[in-house]
Enzyme design. Structure first.
Site, PDB file in Angstrom:
ATOM      1  N   PRO A 131       0.807  -1.221   0.000  1.00 22.72           N
ATOM      2  CA  PRO A 131       0.000   0.000   0.000  1.00 22.72           C
ATOM      3  C   PRO A 131       0.841   1.273   0.000  1.00 22.72           C
ATOM      4  O   PRO A 131       1.642   1.501   0.887  1.00 22.72           O
ATOM      5  CB  PRO A 131      -0.797  -0.119   1.309  1.00 22.72           C
ATOM      6  CG  PRO A 131      -0.713  -1.549   1.711  1.00 22.72           C
ATOM      7  CD  PRO A 131       0.588  -2.030   1.186  1.00 22.72           C
ATOM      8  N   GLU A 132       0.643   2.074  -1.021  1.00 17.68           N
ATOM      9  CA  GLU A 132       1.238   3.406  -1.098  1.00 17.68           C
ATOM     10  C   GLU A 132       0.085   4.402  -0.996  1.00 17.68           C
ATOM     11  O   GLU A 132      -1.032   4.007  -0.703  1.00 17.68           O
ATOM     12  CB  GLU A 132       2.016   3.551  -2.415  1.00 17.68           C
ATOM     13  CG  GLU A 132       3.071   2.466  -2.585  1.00 17.68           C
ATOM     14  CD  GLU A 132       3.837   2.538  -3.900  1.00 17.68           C
ATOM     15  OE1 GLU A 132       3.900   3.631  -4.494  1.00 17.68           O
ATOM     16  OE2 GLU A 132       4.365   1.510  -4.327  1.00 17.68           O
ATOM     17  N   HIS A 168      -3.437 -15.241   9.608  1.00 14.13           N
ATOM     18  CA  HIS A 168      -2.716 -13.988   9.874  1.00 14.13           C
ATOM     19  C   HIS A 168      -3.634 -12.851  10.313  1.00 14.13           C
ATOM     20  O   HIS A 168      -3.333 -11.690  10.087  1.00 14.13           O
ATOM     21  CB  HIS A 168      -1.903 -13.532   8.650  1.00 14.13           C
ATOM     22  CG  HIS A 168      -1.003 -14.585   8.104  1.00 14.13           C
ATOM     23  ND1 HIS A 168       0.049 -15.117   8.818  1.00 14.13           N
ATOM     24  CD2 HIS A 168      -1.010 -15.240   6.913  1.00 14.13           C
ATOM     25  CE1 HIS A 168       0.653 -16.032   8.082  1.00 14.13           C
ATOM     26  NE2 HIS A 168       0.032 -16.134   6.933  1.00 14.13           N
ATOM     27  N   ARG A 195       2.984 -10.519   6.545  1.00 13.54           N
ATOM     28  CA  ARG A 195       4.394 -10.378   6.944  1.00 13.54           C
ATOM     29  C   ARG A 195       4.611  -9.679   8.284  1.00 13.54           C
ATOM     30  O   ARG A 195       5.745  -9.516   8.713  1.00 13.54           O
ATOM     31  CB  ARG A 195       5.165  -9.641   5.855  1.00 13.54           C
ATOM     32  CG  ARG A 195       5.313 -10.520   4.633  1.00 13.54           C
ATOM     33  CD  ARG A 195       6.134  -9.864   3.559  1.00 13.54           C
ATOM     34  NE  ARG A 195       5.637 -10.306   2.281  1.00 13.54           N
ATOM     35  CZ  ARG A 195       6.055  -9.867   1.116  1.00 13.54           C
ATOM     36  NH1 ARG A 195       6.975  -8.936   1.063  1.00 13.54           N
ATOM     37  NH2 ARG A 195       5.553 -10.330   0.006  1.00 13.54           N
ATOM     38  N   ARG A 228      18.432  19.139  -2.102  1.00 13.78           N
ATOM     39  CA  ARG A 228      18.330  17.692  -2.233  1.00 13.78           C
ATOM     40  C   ARG A 228      19.377  17.228  -3.239  1.00 13.78           C
ATOM     41  O   ARG A 228      19.590  17.867  -4.270  1.00 13.78           O
ATOM     42  CB  ARG A 228      16.936  17.290  -2.749  1.00 13.78           C
ATOM     43  CG  ARG A 228      15.832  17.592  -1.778  1.00 13.78           C
ATOM     44  CD  ARG A 228      15.665  16.438  -0.814  1.00 13.78           C
ATOM     45  NE  ARG A 228      14.752  16.779   0.279  1.00 13.78           N
ATOM     46  CZ  ARG A 228      14.395  15.900   1.213  1.00 13.78           C
ATOM     47  NH1 ARG A 228      14.844  14.678   1.182  1.00 13.78           N
ATOM     48  NH2 ARG A 228      13.589  16.272   2.174  1.00 13.78           N
TER      49      ARG A 228
END
Length: 274
Positions: free
Chosen positions: A2-3, A93, A112, A155
């Site tokens: 998920p982004e 899970h 995970r 940057r």
DNA sequence: CGATTCCCCTGATAGC
DNA sequence: TGCTATCAGGGGAATC
């Protein structure tokens, strides 16, 4: 994985079910998911509280509670929420179950176990480094081209690394980074310092375009991502480079390059991206 | 200070 | 068929 677009899709899918709901009981099967406060306190504080609104910041999902606390979750790689009836069979899970006052359950499933949860007072947000140091929202109106240029100042390094840096902009991960760079026609190894004004404009435009497109398609279900209703997204059908190393570029037909850049597998077209 | 590596973890896939 | 090795990856911590 998920982004921003996936988390936003989850937020929207859960919002319609959870607004105004009271969490009546929290069942903790895997306490390591809860990072702060102690799991027992997390449970004690959350039980009886009411969900006033659902927000998102980068890849963080925020449940804003009536008490003033914010229940913060990060799904990391495989975290999923399911809004279900109690009789629904339990998926493997399933680490946390949140029982609601309407008889439904919100279940947290995470293959995970990388996902994280916090319950924070406003002044405690600064304790969570990832949340505190988050850059601006790429889709906010406040992100003008001028501001984008100012963010780029100072940057250095490669564009791929820049896009993955959550302190630059919040919410871009490996999938959208590759798609953004292909859309902008920029090589993932290009140095930030070498960008022309036109290229900076193209980059910002592609960032906003690809994230927006991701949301409109309800996210990318590359492996097992689904929203709170168990629905898959469709952006994976629109991916032009991610996961396509060796395949022909959709623009020029040359085989796409796959290479590890900034510690992440990166797919790009060495002909179309300069 | 920045860059790199390891680590957390399971499951899909490749190779033998 | 079944074993083992490899890869996937967000982000934090340790290390260079």
């Amino acid at each position: 994985m998920p982004e921003l677009p996936e988390v936003e899709t989850v937020r929207r899918s859960l919002e319609k079910h959870l607004l105004g709901r009271i969490i009546t009981e929290v069942i903790i099967n895997k306490s390591k998911i809860i990072k702060f406060p102690e799991p027992e306190k997390f449970k004690f504080l959350l039980e009886g509280d009411k969900i006033n609104s659902l927000g998102r910041r980068g890849k963080y999902l925020l449940f804003c509670l009536k008490s003033g606390y914010t229940w913060v979750t990060h799904l990391r790689m495989t975290g999923q929420f399911y809004y279900v009836k109690p009789e629904e069979s339990l998926l493997k899970h399933t680490h946390l179950i949140f029982e609601l006052d309407n008889g439904y359950q919100l279940r947290y499933v995470d293959i995970r176990q990388f996902g994280t949860m916090y319950l924070l007072r406003p002044e405690e947000f600064k304790l969570i480094k990832g949340l505190r140091d988050l850059g601006p929202e790429p889709l906010s109106n406040g992100l003008s081209f001028d501001r984008f240029c100012r963010l780029l100042e100072g940057r250095r390094g490669a564009l791929k690394q820049l896009l993955l840096d959550q302190t630059f902009l919040a919410g871009i991960g490996n999938i959208y980074a590759d798609e953004i760079l292909f859309d902008a026609g920029l090589h993932p190894k290009r140095l930030v310092s070498s960008l022309s004004l036109q290229e900076k404009k193209a980059l910002l435009k592609s960032i906003q375009k690809m994230l927006q497109l991701g949301i409109e398609n309800r996210g990318t279900s590359f492996r097992n991502y689904v929203d709170g209703d168990g629905r898959k997204g469709s952006f994976q059908e629109l991916l032009k480079v991610y996961g396509r190393g060796g395949e022909a570029c959709c623009k020029c037909g040359q085989p796409l390059t796959k290479q590890k850049i900034a510690g992440r597998s990166t797919c790009f077209c060495s002909t179309c991206q300069k």
